[in-house]
Design a protein around this motif. Structure first.
Motif, PDB file in Angstrom:
ATOM      1  N   TYR A  50      -7.488  83.283  52.484  1.00  0.00           N
ATOM      2  CA  TYR A  50      -6.508  82.525  51.394  1.00  0.00           C
ATOM      3  C   TYR A  50      -5.707  82.966  50.330  1.00  0.00           C
ATOM      4  CZ  TYR A  50     -10.646  78.635  52.011  1.00  0.00           C
ATOM      5  OH  TYR A  50     -11.197  77.354  52.583  1.00  0.00           O
ATOM      6  N   ILE A  51      -4.953  82.362  50.399  1.00  0.00           N
ATOM      7  CA  ILE A  51      -3.325  82.461  48.843  1.00  0.00           C
ATOM      8  C   ILE A  51      -3.871  81.736  47.759  1.00  0.00           C
ATOM      9  CG2 ILE A  51      -1.351  83.116  48.072  1.00  0.00           C
ATOM     10  CD1 ILE A  51      -0.915  83.080  51.931  1.00  0.00           C
ATOM     11  N   TYR A  52      -4.101  82.557  46.892  1.00  0.00           N
ATOM     12  CA  TYR A  52      -4.331  82.035  44.931  1.00  0.00           C
ATOM     13  C   TYR A  52      -2.955  82.881  44.487  1.00  0.00           C
ATOM     14  CZ  TYR A  52      -9.647  81.452  45.877  1.00  0.00           C
ATOM     15  OH  TYR A  52     -10.714  81.156  46.500  1.00  0.00           O
ATOM     16  N   TYR A  53      -2.727  80.974  44.390  1.00  0.00           N
ATOM     17  CA  TYR A  53      -0.702  81.244  42.808  1.00  0.00           C
ATOM     18  C   TYR A  53      -1.917  81.006  41.489  1.00  0.00           C
ATOM     19  CZ  TYR A  53       0.650  80.234  47.987  1.00  0.00           C
ATOM     20  OH  TYR A  53       0.839  80.267  49.214  1.00  0.00           O
ATOM     21  N   ASP A  54      -1.063  81.909  41.099  1.00  0.00           N
ATOM     22  CA  ASP A  54      -0.607  81.404  39.371  1.00  0.00           C
ATOM     23  C   ASP A  54       0.685  80.837  38.704  1.00  0.00           C
ATOM     24  OD1 ASP A  54       0.890  84.059  38.925  1.00  0.00           O
ATOM     25  OD2 ASP A  54      -0.090  84.647  37.918  1.00  0.00           O
ATOM     26  N   THR A  55       0.787  80.532  37.676  1.00  0.00           N
ATOM     27  CA  THR A  55       1.558  80.525  37.175  1.00  0.00           C
ATOM     28  C   THR A  55       3.593  81.402  36.918  1.00  0.00           C
ATOM     29  OG1 THR A  55       1.176  80.442  35.231  1.00  0.00           O
ATOM     30  CG2 THR A  55       0.952  78.127  36.249  1.00  0.00           C
ATOM     31  N   GLU A  56       2.745  82.138  36.961  1.00  0.00           N
ATOM     32  CA  GLU A  56       3.704  83.836  37.424  1.00  0.00           C
ATOM     33  C   GLU A  56       4.829  83.697  38.526  1.00  0.00           C
ATOM     34  OE1 GLU A  56       4.993  84.324  33.875  1.00  0.00           O
ATOM     35  OE2 GLU A  56       3.316  82.903  33.481  1.00  0.00           O
ATOM     36  N   GLY A  57       3.648  83.278  39.699  1.00  0.00           N
ATOM     37  CA  GLY A  57       4.230  83.040  40.721  1.00  0.00           C
ATOM     38  C   GLY A  57       3.570  84.458  41.907  1.00  0.00           C
ATOM     39  N   GLN A  58       2.722  84.712  40.787  1.00  0.00           N
ATOM     40  CA  GLN A  58       1.794  86.131  41.481  1.00  0.00           C
ATOM     41  C   GLN A  58       0.834  85.229  42.794  1.00  0.00           C
ATOM     42  OE1 GLN A  58       0.341  89.482  39.202  1.00  0.00           O
ATOM     43  NE2 GLN A  58       1.965  87.949  36.953  1.00  0.00           N
ATOM     44  N   THR A  59       0.891  86.403  42.878  1.00  0.00           N
ATOM     45  CA  THR A  59      -0.477  85.618  44.054  1.00  0.00           C
ATOM     46  C   THR A  59      -1.952  87.207  44.591  1.00  0.00           C
ATOM     47  OG1 THR A  59       0.409  86.629  46.492  1.00  0.00           O
ATOM     48  CG2 THR A  59       1.317  84.514  45.563  1.00  0.00           C
ATOM     49  N   VAL A  60      -2.559  86.232  44.978  1.00  0.00           N
ATOM     50  CA  VAL A  60      -4.039  87.735  45.455  1.00  0.00           C
ATOM     51  C   VAL A  60      -4.399  86.423  46.021  1.00  0.00           C
ATOM     52  CG1 VAL A  60      -6.521  87.730  44.886  1.00  0.00           C
ATOM     53  CG2 VAL A  60      -4.638  87.780  42.621  1.00  0.00           C
ATOM     54  N   GLU A  61      -4.926  87.437  47.452  1.00  0.00           N
ATOM     55  CA  GLU A  61      -5.507  87.221  48.671  1.00  0.00           C
ATOM     56  C   GLU A  61      -7.039  87.703  48.720  1.00  0.00           C
ATOM     57  OE1 GLU A  61      -3.201  87.547  52.108  1.00  0.00           O
ATOM     58  OE2 GLU A  61      -1.256  86.922  51.370  1.00  0.00           O
ATOM     59  N   THR A  62      -7.714  87.065  49.519  1.00  0.00           N
ATOM     60  CA  THR A  62      -9.194  86.924  49.334  1.00  0.00           C
ATOM     61  C   THR A  62      -9.690  86.511  51.117  1.00  0.00           C
ATOM     62  OG1 THR A  62     -10.130  84.673  48.802  1.00  0.00           O
ATOM     63  CG2 THR A  62      -9.743  86.268  47.169  1.00  0.00           C
ATOM     64  N   THR A  63     -10.326  87.249  51.208  1.00  0.00           N
ATOM     65  CA  THR A  63     -11.101  86.988  53.174  1.00  0.00           C
ATOM     66  C   THR A  63     -12.910  86.128  52.546  1.00  0.00           C
ATOM     67  OG1 THR A  63      -9.833  88.793  53.838  1.00  0.00           O
ATOM     68  CG2 THR A  63     -12.200  87.906  55.151  1.00  0.00           C
ATOM     69  N   GLU A  64     -13.112  85.300  53.103  1.00  0.00           N
ATOM     70  CA  GLU A  64     -14.601  84.839  53.273  1.00  0.00           C
ATOM     71  C   GLU A  64     -15.459  85.077  54.789  1.00  0.00           C
ATOM     72  OE1 GLU A  64     -13.910  81.464  49.594  1.00  0.00           O
ATOM     73  OE2 GLU A  64     -14.283  80.462  51.955  1.00  0.00           O
ATOM     74  N   THR A  65     -16.835  84.826  54.762  1.00  0.00           N
ATOM     75  CA  THR A  65     -16.614  84.689  56.015  1.00  0.00           C
ATOM     76  C   THR A  65     -18.054  84.060  56.153  1.00  0.00           C
ATOM     77  OG1 THR A  65     -18.367  86.887  55.587  1.00  0.00           O
ATOM     78  CG2 THR A  65     -16.353  86.754  56.660  1.00  0.00           C
ATOM     79  N   ILE A  66     -18.510  82.891  56.944  1.00  0.00           N
ATOM     80  CA  ILE A  66     -19.246  82.211  56.739  1.00  0.00           C
ATOM     81  C   ILE A  66     -20.932  82.843  57.970  1.00  0.00           C
ATOM     82  CG2 ILE A  66     -20.386  79.823  57.860  1.00  0.00           C
ATOM     83  CD1 ILE A  66     -16.541  80.966  56.693  1.00  0.00           C
ATOM     84  N   ASN A  67     -22.163  82.722  56.828  1.00  0.00           N
ATOM     85  CA  ASN A  67     -23.260  83.315  57.830  1.00  0.00           C
ATOM     86  C   ASN A  67     -23.952  81.992  57.709  1.00  0.00           C
ATOM     87  OD1 ASN A  67     -21.766  86.125  58.400  1.00  0.00           O
ATOM     88  ND2 ASN A  67     -21.945  85.717  56.651  1.00  0.00           N
ATOM     89  N   LEU A  68     -25.181  82.671  59.061  1.00  0.00           N
ATOM     90  CA  LEU A  68     -26.285  81.922  58.772  1.00  0.00           C
ATOM     91  C   LEU A  68     -27.657  82.929  57.709  1.00  0.00           C
ATOM     92  CD1 LEU A  68     -27.645  79.254  59.623  1.00  0.00           C
ATOM     93  CD2 LEU A  68     -28.190  80.839  61.525  1.00  0.00           C
ATOM     94  N   ALA A  69     -28.528  82.345  57.077  1.00  0.00           N
ATOM     95  CA  ALA A  69     -29.670  82.908  56.611  1.00  0.00           C
ATOM     96  C   ALA A  69     -31.123  81.688  56.811  1.00  0.00           C
ATOM     97  CB  ALA A  69     -29.030  83.400  55.457  1.00  0.00           C
ATOM     98  N   THR A  70     -31.831  82.430  56.411  1.00  0.00           N
ATOM     99  CA  THR A  70     -33.100  81.794  56.339  1.00  0.00           C
ATOM    100  C   THR A  70     -33.965  81.876  54.279  1.00  0.00           C
ATOM    101  OG1 THR A  70     -33.249  81.971  58.463  1.00  0.00           O
ATOM    102  CG2 THR A  70     -35.720  81.453  57.430  1.00  0.00           C
ATOM    103  N   ASP A  71     -34.387  81.023  54.029  1.00  0.00           N
ATOM    104  CA  ASP A  71     -34.389  81.082  52.661  1.00  0.00           C
ATOM    105  C   ASP A  71     -36.438  80.937  52.406  1.00  0.00           C
ATOM    106  OD1 ASP A  71     -35.990  78.823  52.583  1.00  0.00           O
ATOM    107  OD2 ASP A  71     -34.577  77.506  51.596  1.00  0.00           O
ATOM    108  N   SER A  72     -36.440  81.613  51.730  1.00  0.00           N
ATOM    109  CA  SER A  72     -37.900  81.753  51.612  1.00  0.00           C
ATOM    110  C   SER A  72     -39.202  81.029  51.901  1.00  0.00           C
ATOM    111  CB  SER A  72     -38.352  82.109  49.947  1.00  0.00           C
ATOM    112  OG  SER A  72     -37.980  81.062  49.383  1.00  0.00           O
ATOM    113  N   GLU A  73     -38.452  79.613  51.599  1.00  0.00           N
ATOM    114  CA  GLU A  73     -39.272  78.806  52.809  1.00  0.00           C
ATOM    115  C   GLU A  73     -39.561  78.499  54.303  1.00  0.00           C
ATOM    116  OE1 GLU A  73     -38.187  75.202  51.007  1.00  0.00           O
ATOM    117  OE2 GLU A  73     -39.269  75.988  48.670  1.00  0.00           O
ATOM    118  N   GLY A  74     -38.139  79.015  55.103  1.00  0.00           N
ATOM    119  CA  GLY A  74     -37.602  79.493  56.040  1.00  0.00           C
ATOM    120  C   GLY A  74     -37.089  78.325  56.777  1.00  0.00           C
ATOM    121  N   LYS A  75     -36.418  77.987  55.944  1.00  0.00           N
ATOM    122  CA  LYS A  75     -35.365  76.786  56.114  1.00  0.00           C
ATOM    123  C   LYS A  75     -33.832  77.367  56.612  1.00  0.00           C
ATOM    124  CE  LYS A  75     -36.900  72.979  53.281  1.00  0.00           C
ATOM    125  NZ  LYS A  75     -37.155  72.167  51.913  1.00  0.00           N
ATOM    126  N   GLU A  76     -33.346  76.622  57.440  1.00  0.00           N
ATOM    127  CA  GLU A  76     -31.731  77.395  57.421  1.00  0.00           C
ATOM    128  C   GLU A  76     -30.713  77.188  56.214  1.00  0.00           C
ATOM    129  OE1 GLU A  76     -30.428  76.911  61.497  1.00  0.00           O
ATOM    130  OE2 GLU A  76     -31.611  78.762  62.084  1.00  0.00           O
TER     131      GLU A  76
END
Length: 203
Positions: A50-76
């Motif tokens: 993603y690219i994030y913008y501010d009102t001064e024209g600056q930008t920041v880029e971030t990366t996201e990954t989507i993963n799978l987990a199992t909670d304490s009750e065994g639910k995905e």
């Protein structure tokens, strides 16, 4: 890293100020209920930039990954890990169904927080259950939208408002098979500000 966190903190404050209320027309109930919102959440294994913008024209880029987990009750559950370079910025855990996408846990520099924020629902209007008592609304469907990552069809528009605050609103656009592709702040005077856009998405 410190500069990045200050930038993101300023943008987050900007979000809170602008998530105000104005007149919005929602889609009809039949149209909303026909939407399977799980299709608007990114699949496990996807990486998004993603690219994030501010009102001064600056930008920041971030990366996201989507993963799978199992909670304490065994639910995905699925979680999104957001990074700035090699440093983890946050981890967000979700429960995803055809009817709603709910954020249930957040891990970031502020600590670990349980939540129950409904980010997406197949309803014309719903309480998001966030700290601002925001209301989410499905305000458009079947849109075509182009962002740096490409052109997307069947996009849905979700508008968030804070009841009683008339300064503006936050509009999120979601594409099937990808998820969030764009966030816009809309002021009460009709001016719009692009807060973020999807730069790339890959499995």
């Amino acid at each position: 890293m410190k500069k990045h966190l200050m930038f993101m903190a300023a943008l987050f404050t900007f979000v809170l100020v602008l998530s105000g209320c104005s007149d919005n027309k929602t889609v009809d109930t039949k149209t909303a209920e026909a939407i399977d919102v799980s299709e608007y959440f990114p699949p496990v294994g996807m990486t998004r930039e993603y690219i994030y913008y501010d009102t001064e024209g600056q930008t920041v880029e971030t990366t996201e990954t989507i993963n799978l987990a199992t909670d304490s009750e065994g639910k995905e559950t699925v979680y999104i890990q957001e990074k700035d370079g090699e440093s983890t910025k946050s981890i967000q855990e979700y429960i995803v169904s055809k009817e709603e996408v709910k954020l249930i846990y957040i891990i970031n520099s502020l600590g670990n927080t349980e939540t129950a924020v409904v980010e997406l629902a197949n309803k014309p209007k719903w309480d998001k259950n966030d700290s601002n008592k925001s209301v989410g609304m499905m305000t458009a469907t079947n849109l075509t939208m182009e962002v740096p990552a490409g052109k997307y069809n069947k996009v849905i528009e979700i508008t968030s408002v804070i009841p009683g605050d008339k300064e503006g609103k936050t509009i999120n656009y979601y594409a099937p098979g990808v998820g969030l592709i764009k966030t816009v702040f809309s002021f009460k005077d009709g001016q719009d500000f692009i807060f973020s856009e999807l730069k790339s998405a890959a499995n």
